[in-house]
Design an enzyme around this catalytic site. Structure first.
Site, PDB file in Angstrom:
ATOM      1  N   LYS A 101      38.050   1.024  18.321  1.00  0.00           N
ATOM      2  CA  LYS A 101      37.240   1.034  17.275  1.00  0.00           C
ATOM      3  C   LYS A 101      37.201  -0.715  16.848  1.00  0.00           C
ATOM      4  CE  LYS A 101      39.385   1.141  12.931  1.00  0.00           C
ATOM      5  NZ  LYS A 101      39.288   0.019  12.061  1.00  0.00           N
ATOM      6  N   ASN A 102      38.280  -1.339  17.053  1.00  0.00           N
ATOM      7  CA  ASN A 102      38.382  -2.604  16.575  1.00  0.00           C
ATOM      8  C   ASN A 102      37.833  -3.649  17.657  1.00  0.00           C
ATOM      9  OD1 ASN A 102      39.627  -1.994  14.229  1.00  0.00           O
ATOM     10  ND2 ASN A 102      41.660  -2.868  14.655  1.00  0.00           N
ATOM     11  N   ARG A 113      38.763   7.305   9.917  1.00  0.00           N
ATOM     12  CA  ARG A 113      38.096   5.883  10.031  1.00  0.00           C
ATOM     13  C   ARG A 113      38.431   5.510  11.517  1.00  0.00           C
ATOM     14  NH1 ARG A 113      40.581   2.211   6.365  1.00  0.00           N
ATOM     15  NH2 ARG A 113      39.360   0.900   8.164  1.00  0.00           N
ATOM     16  N   ARG A 119      43.250  -9.367   1.561  1.00  0.00           N
ATOM     17  CA  ARG A 119      42.521  -9.529   2.662  1.00  0.00           C
ATOM     18  C   ARG A 119      41.312 -10.313   2.268  1.00  0.00           C
ATOM     19  NH1 ARG A 119      42.363  -4.347   6.393  1.00  0.00           N
ATOM     20  NH2 ARG A 119      42.115  -6.040   7.968  1.00  0.00           N
ATOM     21  N   PRO A 120      41.669 -11.850   2.036  1.00  0.00           N
ATOM     22  CA  PRO A 120      40.711 -12.871   1.603  1.00  0.00           C
ATOM     23  C   PRO A 120      39.721 -13.084   2.874  1.00  0.00           C
ATOM     24  CG  PRO A 120      42.911 -13.823   1.691  1.00  0.00           C
ATOM     25  CD  PRO A 120      42.834 -12.363   2.100  1.00  0.00           C
ATOM     26  N   ILE A 121      38.589 -13.831   2.742  1.00  0.00           N
ATOM     27  CA  ILE A 121      37.762 -14.199   3.923  1.00  0.00           C
ATOM     28  C   ILE A 121      37.409 -15.684   3.969  1.00  0.00           C
ATOM     29  CG2 ILE A 121      36.614 -11.984   4.143  1.00  0.00           C
ATOM     30  CD1 ILE A 121      34.132 -12.820   2.728  1.00  0.00           C
ATOM     31  N   ASP A 122      38.473 -16.391   3.457  1.00  0.00           N
ATOM     32  CA  ASP A 122      38.259 -17.817   3.464  1.00  0.00           C
ATOM     33  C   ASP A 122      38.277 -18.588   4.686  1.00  0.00           C
ATOM     34  OD1 ASP A 122      41.256 -17.002   3.257  1.00  0.00           O
ATOM     35  OD2 ASP A 122      41.447 -18.986   3.464  1.00  0.00           O
ATOM     36  N   CYS A 163      40.704  -1.104   4.439  1.00  0.00           N
ATOM     37  CA  CYS A 163      42.024  -0.657   3.978  1.00  0.00           C
ATOM     38  C   CYS A 163      42.427  -1.474   2.665  1.00  0.00           C
ATOM     39  CB  CYS A 163      43.059  -0.704   5.281  1.00  0.00           C
ATOM     40  SG  CYS A 163      42.926   0.754   6.343  1.00  0.00           S
ATOM     41  N   ASP A 210      49.413  -3.100  13.082  1.00  0.00           N
ATOM     42  CA  ASP A 210      48.911  -1.691  12.818  1.00  0.00           C
ATOM     43  C   ASP A 210      49.759  -0.941  13.608  1.00  0.00           C
ATOM     44  OD1 ASP A 210      46.424  -2.793  11.544  1.00  0.00           O
ATOM     45  OD2 ASP A 210      45.160  -2.509  13.424  1.00  0.00           O
ATOM     46  N   ARG A 224      35.525  -3.163   6.236  1.00  0.00           N
ATOM     47  CA  ARG A 224      35.794  -4.535   6.280  1.00  0.00           C
ATOM     48  C   ARG A 224      34.981  -5.104   7.396  1.00  0.00           C
ATOM     49  NH1 ARG A 224      39.123  -8.752   4.707  1.00  0.00           N
ATOM     50  NH2 ARG A 224      39.070 -10.189   6.256  1.00  0.00           N
TER      51      ARG A 224
END
Ligand code: UD1
Length: 415
Positions: free
Chosen positions: A21-22, A395, A119-122, A114, A301, A90
């Site tokens: 899935k990733n 998921r 989990r920042p997106i900077d 999750c 993971d 995400r």
């Protein structure tokens, strides 16, 4: 939805692995870069993938399933990503780069996913700024402007940010050099997909990637790579429950760190070009100390699955989580309730293996891999366990209960 598991049954037979899935999620986002049709083969219908397809459809894409292939066409799209679905996964953050590159505008709710860390997106946003976006963040993230090439240094080799920036840079005729890229197999698969769509990319699978994009990219038929995390789930499940299992349809070169760790831990552990054969008749040994790391290190993971399997190993194991700060605590407490001798100290967990775990009727999945880890722990525990909130597991695993039943596990799903 919950799983009911009557533990203590050995697993015997074949456990087939589907597409990752990733890998499928960024490939779906990549379909935004072209007006042509994109076909992605080897997709499992897990809920994250279904949600991502739904998001694309809500933006105007046309899609259909042909067996395990998703056929998607993004000829006409809208740059406003509605909030209801995006909050859920995400991976919707991947749409920022492709939509910005194609339309010079995207406005999206901040992504969910999750509950395993802040989990920042900077890194995504800093990179998009370097590629020409004027970014504003309040309740939503908005990127506007005209994409252009540039040098971009990622302060950390984030998988998602590397993928986002690769896609963005591929729809621009100038040259971009990305430094400190993630090298996970799923990133490499995306790089190859972009090349098949017409982009020129040098340094595929390495930390420094040079992209010379195109104003227009064309359609493609691609195949998702096998899911290395699902493969590891089946391997750790066999360690927990005991048995003789062939994990098939996987690519063991994508988890060589795990193979090195496990080769002397159990009765048989052999890798082939597309399979792993694992036999556990006697108690398995501890892997020793493990620290999660970016690829080709030990994948974060796989960490909850390793911890579950080490609870019954002969010896002591220390596991340090370096990527997601909240990933150790919730599961460790639940494993403790099953009789594990486990102590958490910050981002490190210490396990003294015990001979057996006992069942628990009140386990609760709090995230995807953590939930799967509770299932495999319950497979090895005497008596009936219940894992609540199993929707988290769906998921990323397609009909896990059927695959486990097929090799002899006593597992059922209750609503
Ligand atoms: C992807 C995988 C996820 C896996 C993770 C690490 C997908 C859909 N998900 O997630 O299953 O656990 O890689 O292998 O492919 N970070 C920042 N700022 C950013 C981005 C990331 O600080 O802008 C940090 C994260 O908080 C984390 C680390 O970087 O500590 C790695 O995250 P990243 O590689 O980005 O993970 P994802 O792409 O979200």
């Amino acid at each position: 939805m919950k799983f009911r598991i009557n533990g203590g049954k050995s697993l015997i037979g074949e456990m087939p692995v589907g597409g990752a899935k990733n890998c499928v999620l960024p490939m779906l986002a990549c379909s935004v870069l072209t007006e042509d049709t994109v076909i992605i083969e080897n997709c499992e219908k897990v809920s994250d993938v279904l949600d991502m397809v739904d998001i694309l459809v809500s933006l105007g894409a046309e899609s259909e399933w042909q067996g395990n292939s998703v056929v998607i066409n993004c000829r006409h799209l809208d740059g406003d990503i509605a909030c209801d679905k995006v909050g859920k996964i995400r991976a919707s953050v991947f749409l920022l780069g492709p939509l910005f590159a194609r339309y010079g505008y995207v406005n999206a709710c901040l992504p969910g996913g999750c509950a395993i860390g802040s989990r920042p997106i900077d890194i995504h946003l800093d990179g998009l700024r370097r590629l020409g976006a004027e970014v504003t963040v309040d309740d939503t993230v908005c990127c506007r402007g005209q994409v252009h090439g540039n040098d971009v240094y990622l302060r950390f080799p984030s998988v998602g940010a590397t993928e986002n920036l690769l896609m963005c840079a591929s729809l621009c005729e100038e040259t971009t050099v990305l430094y400190n890229c993630a090298c996970e197999p799923e990133v490499t698969a995306l790089e190859k997909m972009l090349v098949s769509m017409g982009a020129e990319i040098y340094g595929i699978g390495t930390p420094v990637v040079t992209i010379r994009g195109r104003k227009k990219l064309h359609g493609v038929r691609v195949r998702a790579i096998p899911d290395r995390i699902v493969a590891s789930t089946y391997i750790f499940a066999t360690l927990c429950a005991g048995g003789d299992v062939w994990v098939t349809g996987c690519n063991p070169r994508h988890f060589s760190r795990l193979n090195r760790m496990l080769k002397d831990c159990t009765d048989t552990y052999r890798t082939y070009s597309d399979a792993v054969h694992i036999v556990k008749k006697h108690r398995h040994k501890s892997t020793g100390n493990v620290i999660t790391a970016v690829y080709p290190g030990f994948a974060t993971d796989m960490q909850p699955l390793l911890v579950a399997a080490m609870c019954t190993a002969d010896g002591k194991t220390a596991v340090t989580e370096k990527l997601f700060e909240n990933r150790l605590k919730a599961n460790s407490l639940q494993l403790k309730s099953m009789g594990a001798d486990i102590t958490v100290n910050g981002n490190r967990v210490t396990i003294n293996g015990v001979a057996k775990l006992k069942a628990s009727d009140n386990l609760c999945a709090t995230d995807l891999r953590g939930g799967a880890a509770l299932v495999i722990a319950a497979l090895g525990a005497e008596g009936e366990s219940t894992v609540n909130n199993a929707h988290h597991i769906e998921r990323g695993y397609f009909r896990l209960q059927d695959i486990l039943k097929n090799v002899g596990a006593d597992i059922s799903v209750c609503e």
